[in-house]
Design an enzyme around this catalytic site. Structure first.
Site, PDB file in Angstrom:
ATOM      1  N   GLY A   1       0.862  -1.179   0.000  1.00 34.20           N
ATOM      2  CA  GLY A   1       0.000   0.000   0.000  1.00 34.20           C
ATOM      3  C   GLY A   1       0.902   1.234   0.000  1.00 34.20           C
ATOM      4  N   ASP A   9      -1.472   4.757  -6.140  1.00 31.64           N
ATOM      5  CA  ASP A   9      -0.044   4.504  -5.931  1.00 31.64           C
ATOM      6  C   ASP A   9       0.805   5.636  -6.470  1.00 31.64           C
ATOM      7  OD1 ASP A   9      -1.293   1.589  -6.028  1.00 31.64           O
ATOM      8  OD2 ASP A   9       0.540   1.615  -4.828  1.00 31.64           O
TER       9      ASP A   9
HETATM   10  O1  MRU Z   1       0.288  -4.185  -4.600  1.00 29.63           O
HETATM   11  P1  MRU Z   1      -0.270  -3.399  -3.463  1.00 29.63           P
HETATM   12  O2  MRU Z   1      -1.102  -4.207  -2.541  1.00 29.63           O
HETATM   13  O3  MRU Z   1       0.819  -2.620  -2.739  1.00 29.63           O
HETATM   14  O4  MRU Z   1      -1.209  -2.328  -4.154  1.00 29.63           O
HETATM   15  C1  MRU Z   1      -1.829  -1.367  -3.365  1.00 29.63           C
HETATM   16  C2  MRU Z   1      -2.812  -0.532  -4.075  1.00 29.63           C
HETATM   17  O5  MRU Z   1      -2.972  -0.607  -5.266  1.00 29.63           O
HETATM   18  C3  MRU Z   1      -3.558   0.482  -3.250  1.00 29.63           C
HETATM   19  O6  MRU Z   1      -4.799   0.737  -3.792  1.00 29.63           O
HETATM   20  C4  MRU Z   1      -2.757   1.796  -3.211  1.00 29.63           C
HETATM   21  O7  MRU Z   1      -1.438   1.556  -2.774  1.00 29.63           O
HETATM   22  C5  MRU Z   1      -3.374   2.812  -2.359  1.00 29.63           C
HETATM   23  S1  MRU Z   1      -3.233   2.440  -0.668  1.00 29.63           S
HETATM   24  C6  MRU Z   1      -3.828   3.695   0.265  1.00 29.63           C
END
Ligand code: MRU
Length: 340
Positions: free
Chosen positions: A47, A235
């Protein structure tokens, strides 16, 4: 069970291991940068905002575990460790943002001891700011939610993706705290199931009604008018696109077709206003995440697989970006984002 996703204790960084939830609640201890880099690559911590905080604490770990006594050699090692951590996951801009905030403080220190102290101080500040920022995002976003309403979300943009509270789920939490009746439809988020495993787990922990659907059911629910609003995290937000978990783009296109508002919630640290969509690297993860599910083989050995972890949604498809400073409506005014 702790409320925080990651925290510093003694001389270590501790993380809730997000690979084993919801079956087990386990904590990982990182005593050096190498262990943290592994945790990031494996998504034990994940995240965007949580990665920013983890990167910051990673540099505190680098400073405090260094054996170098001369400042130039120490600074060279810090740069090397920063490079190693930044490479673990390329898409979420918060990771390099958190690393750079701490390395800038380290670079300005007068001695190794001073650097070790300011590094930890800055990492703690970033962790505190993350919580305050999420609460501010929550307050701004809660006003946008109708009462009652059903929100569709993708992946996990909650407390587990931040230090606590969350961005997209922080908006839901704040609306519920204000007395609004909100229920969440969580897309399971193939292949690593952050929606099914993590979003559902943390909403249940908070007593917020949540229903998990296959990613492929989202369009049909929108067509049946069962969704009032789509709300996801981010992200990275460039001048022209929102980067988020793979599948987000499809939800945005579908929401526009059905005239359903599509919002993202993100701190200003997620903005990358000087870059354009095509300049951003989309992380491609290993094929084994698609080929198997535990002991179960899902794909014939001879078939190729692609596993992009994120996609880009053109900003014209985004109704608004909920930030700690208010809602931004595309097209973005970059001077407002860049000003302190
Ligand atoms: O691969 P991840 O689990 O790190 O992906 C996370 C996401 O896509 C979330 O939606 C994003 O980081 C926003 S978190 C507040």
């Amino acid at each position: 069970m702790r409320d925080e996703t990651l925290w510093w204790e003694g001389e270590s960084l501790f993380l809730i291991d997000q690979t084993v939830l919801p079956a087990r609640y386990e904590v990982v201890e990182c005593t050096d940068v190498e262990r943290l880099a592994r945790a990031i690559r494996r998504l034990e911590v994940r995240g965007a905002p949580a990665l920013g905080v983890a990167g910051a604490y990673g540099m505190a770990l680098a400073a405090r575990t260094s054996r170098e006594t001369s400042l130039p050699a120490f600074l060279a090692e810090i740069q090397e460790q920063a490079g190693l951590l930044k490479k673990t996951r390329p898409t979420a801009v918060n990771l390099s943002w958190g690393i750079e905030r701490v390395t800038t403080r380290i670079a300005a220190a007068g001695s190794v001891e001073d650097a070790q102290e300011v590094a930890l101080e800055e990492a703690h500040r970033i962790a505190r700011e993350d919580e305050e920022t999420c609460l501010a995002i929550g307050a701004v976003g809660a006003a946008l939610l109708p009462d009652p309403c059903t929100v569709l979300t993708h992946c996990n943009a909650g407390a587990l993706a931040c230090t606590r509270w969350g961005t997209a789920l922080g908006v839901v939490r704040s609306a519920v705290a204000e007395g609004k009746e909100v229920q969440v439809i969580a897309c399971e988020t193939r292949p690593l199931l952050q929606g099914a495993r993590l979003t559902a787990w943390e909403l249940i922990r908070d007593g917020i009604p949540v229903t998990v659907i296959p990613d492929s059911a989202a369009a049909s629910l929108m067509r049946r008018r069962e969704i009032d609003l789509v709300l996801v995290g981010a992200d990275r937000i460039t001048v022209d696109a929102l980067f988020n978990k793979i599948g987000t783009y499809a939800h945005a296109v579908t929401a526009r077709y059905h005239d359903i508002p599509f919002y993202t919630a993100a701190p200003l640290s997620t903005f990358d206003p000087l870059r354009k969509e095509w300049e951003v690297t989309i992380e491609e993860r290993g094929g084994e995440e698609l080929r198997t599910c535990g002991d179960w083989q899902l794909v014939p050995d001879q078939a190729g697989v692609r596993n992009p972890a994120f996609d880009a949604t053109p900003l014209p498809l985004v109704t608004g970006i909920i930030t700690e400073r208010g809602v931004l409506f595309p097209p973005l005014d970059m001077s407002r984002i860049l000003s302190p």
